[in-house]
Scaffold this motif. Sequence first.
Motif, PDB file in Angstrom:
ATOM      1  N   LEU A   1       4.805  45.188  43.136  1.00 13.89           N
ATOM      2  CA  LEU A   1       4.487  46.390  42.353  1.00 13.89           C
ATOM      3  C   LEU A   1       5.649  46.784  41.449  1.00 13.89           C
ATOM      4  O   LEU A   1       5.444  47.205  40.303  1.00 13.89           O
ATOM      5  CB  LEU A   1       4.129  47.543  43.297  1.00 13.89           C
ATOM      6  CG  LEU A   1       2.831  47.375  44.100  1.00 13.89           C
ATOM      7  CD1 LEU A   1       2.680  48.524  45.083  1.00 13.89           C
ATOM      8  CD2 LEU A   1       1.624  47.304  43.170  1.00 13.89           C
TER       9      LEU A   1
ATOM     10  N   SER B   1       6.070  46.494  32.713  1.00 23.58           N
ATOM     11  CA  SER B   1       5.208  47.363  31.905  1.00 23.58           C
ATOM     12  C   SER B   1       6.031  48.423  31.189  1.00 23.58           C
ATOM     13  O   SER B   1       5.798  48.709  30.006  1.00 23.58           O
ATOM     14  CB  SER B   1       4.151  48.028  32.793  1.00 23.58           C
ATOM     15  OG  SER B   1       3.316  47.064  33.404  1.00 23.58           O
ATOM     16  N   GLY B   2       6.995  49.006  31.900  1.00 18.73           N
ATOM     17  CA  GLY B   2       7.840  50.013  31.273  1.00 18.73           C
ATOM     18  C   GLY B   2       8.696  49.438  30.166  1.00 18.73           C
ATOM     19  O   GLY B   2       8.847  50.055  29.096  1.00 18.73           O
TER      20      GLY B   2
ATOM     21  N   TRP C   1       5.852  44.539  38.355  1.00 25.67           N
ATOM     22  CA  TRP C   1       4.803  44.939  37.413  1.00 25.67           C
ATOM     23  C   TRP C   1       5.185  46.227  36.686  1.00 25.67           C
ATOM     24  O   TRP C   1       5.040  46.324  35.463  1.00 25.67           O
ATOM     25  CB  TRP C   1       3.504  45.110  38.197  1.00 25.67           C
ATOM     26  CG  TRP C   1       2.269  45.352  37.381  1.00 25.67           C
ATOM     27  CD1 TRP C   1       2.061  45.010  36.076  1.00 25.67           C
ATOM     28  CD2 TRP C   1       1.063  45.990  37.829  1.00 25.67           C
ATOM     29  NE1 TRP C   1       0.797  45.381  35.683  1.00 25.67           N
ATOM     30  CE2 TRP C   1       0.164  45.985  36.733  1.00 25.67           C
ATOM     31  CE3 TRP C   1       0.659  46.536  39.040  1.00 25.67           C
ATOM     32  CZ2 TRP C   1      -1.126  46.521  36.834  1.00 25.67           C
ATOM     33  CZ3 TRP C   1      -0.616  47.065  39.134  1.00 25.67           C
ATOM     34  CH2 TRP C   1      -1.491  47.064  38.049  1.00 25.67           C
ATOM     35  N   ALA C   2       5.704  47.205  37.430  1.00 25.37           N
ATOM     36  CA  ALA C   2       6.073  48.483  36.837  1.00 25.37           C
ATOM     37  C   ALA C   2       7.240  48.343  35.860  1.00 25.37           C
ATOM     38  O   ALA C   2       7.227  48.910  34.758  1.00 25.37           O
ATOM     39  CB  ALA C   2       6.420  49.491  37.937  1.00 25.37           C
TER      40      ALA C   2
END
Length: 478
Positions: A320, A327-328, A323-324
């Motif tokens: 997670l 994405s950020g 992914w975070a």
Amino acid sequence: MIAGRLSRSPYHHSSMAAASAVAVTFAVPAAAHTTEGGIVLLLPTAYYITGGTIVVALTFLLLLFVPARLFHCLVRWRKRLGNWPALPPLIGSSVSFAILVVLLTAGLIGSRDPLANPLPLAIWTLFWIALTILQALAGDIWAAINPWVAPYRVILRLLGRSADGEPLLRYPGWLGYWPAVLGFLAFGWFELVDPAPADPERLAFAVVVYTDITLVGMILFGERAWLSRAECFSVFLGFVARLSPLQRSGDARMLAFPGTALAGASPLPLGGVLFVLLTLSMVSFDGLDRTFWWLDLGGINPLDFPGRSAVMGQNSLGLLAMWAVLSGAYAAAIWLGQRLAGSVVDAGTAFGAFVLSILPISLGYHFAHYLTTLMVNGQYAILALNDPFALGWNIFGLEGRHVIVSFLADFDSVAVIWKLQAAAVVLGHILALAIAHMIAVERYGATRAAFLSQLPLAVLMVAYTLFGLWLLAAPSAG
């Protein structure tokens, strides 16, 4: 590559392969994830890492001097290769579904060894690794062999309905790609975190549950809506097919510059953006989760790896977090690029427009990360299919053959494998830069504005090149 006599213990071969693969990060969803051992890369990889990163950076700088009209031409260029009639989806799906039923049966009653049972090898090696690569090379193969189309249409016929008729429910626009995001995240968790993703019976159960969900979704919302938005593998492989230089227009097969189908695509909504970023996060974390560095964060001795059950919590959060963070970083790069270019288009639209340029990076990592898995487990898959139910069959006449892994202990072979892996990562980033610039030119027209809009994204891609090459070279537990 298959020769000699098949060993009575496929795990013995897998352990030998893991111990001897001194030049690669040996990631085997159906095998290496269940073995132990340490791998330390001994080649002078610092030269490759530095050189690859510099090449990607220079490629972006060179784009500044390429006339915008050339990118316009590349996006629209097509060469007709003739009419190649497509295989009727119902035929391909029927054959594919029949094979799936056989594989599920083998998973339930066949060998308990994931290197002798064809189900884990077919799912993790032939489907997840090989089909993804073929999809990028030859176009949308999956659309012709999707195993759920045939049973769906049979169910419709039994219900007295037509595939061309209206579905029971209209697919909500607000739902978008979110079911595919959740499905792919569950798939990633099962592959990377679950303690036994290659257990034949456990995997068979997971495939049956996913098949049921897919068929129910198709019955409720229709084949086209569910497969194009909600079924995660159709969504993923559909995006990958746009990378292919072979595109289809009706019965005509067209040759195009790789990835130009992505450059001409409409911006994705937020769910679609996060889905694409998840594909890269998954394969990246699959390289990170067994590095000495990552295991040391959890206080685990990588040379005495206790098994996946000991790192389930850490890896769940790590997936997670990857992914975070990605994405950020992507969102920040797009927002800053829009500001530098002085664009009047809102950042949300740009966020959805440029994300498809990430796909070549995902594919490059996919090829590099799973190359040795394909080379070894592909052999196991052929042998398992020779006797799918462990009943002593000899379908292909391969009885007495065994898997060869000696190329992983030979320096010259290992050097070639590492160069192929490094080249895949670098070329994936170069193609991603080119596609992102094509998208920018289509949006901005002027080369300078396109260059400025892509500057932060290019910095991110260069940094990710360094990260990806480091993942290939970093010492990792088996």
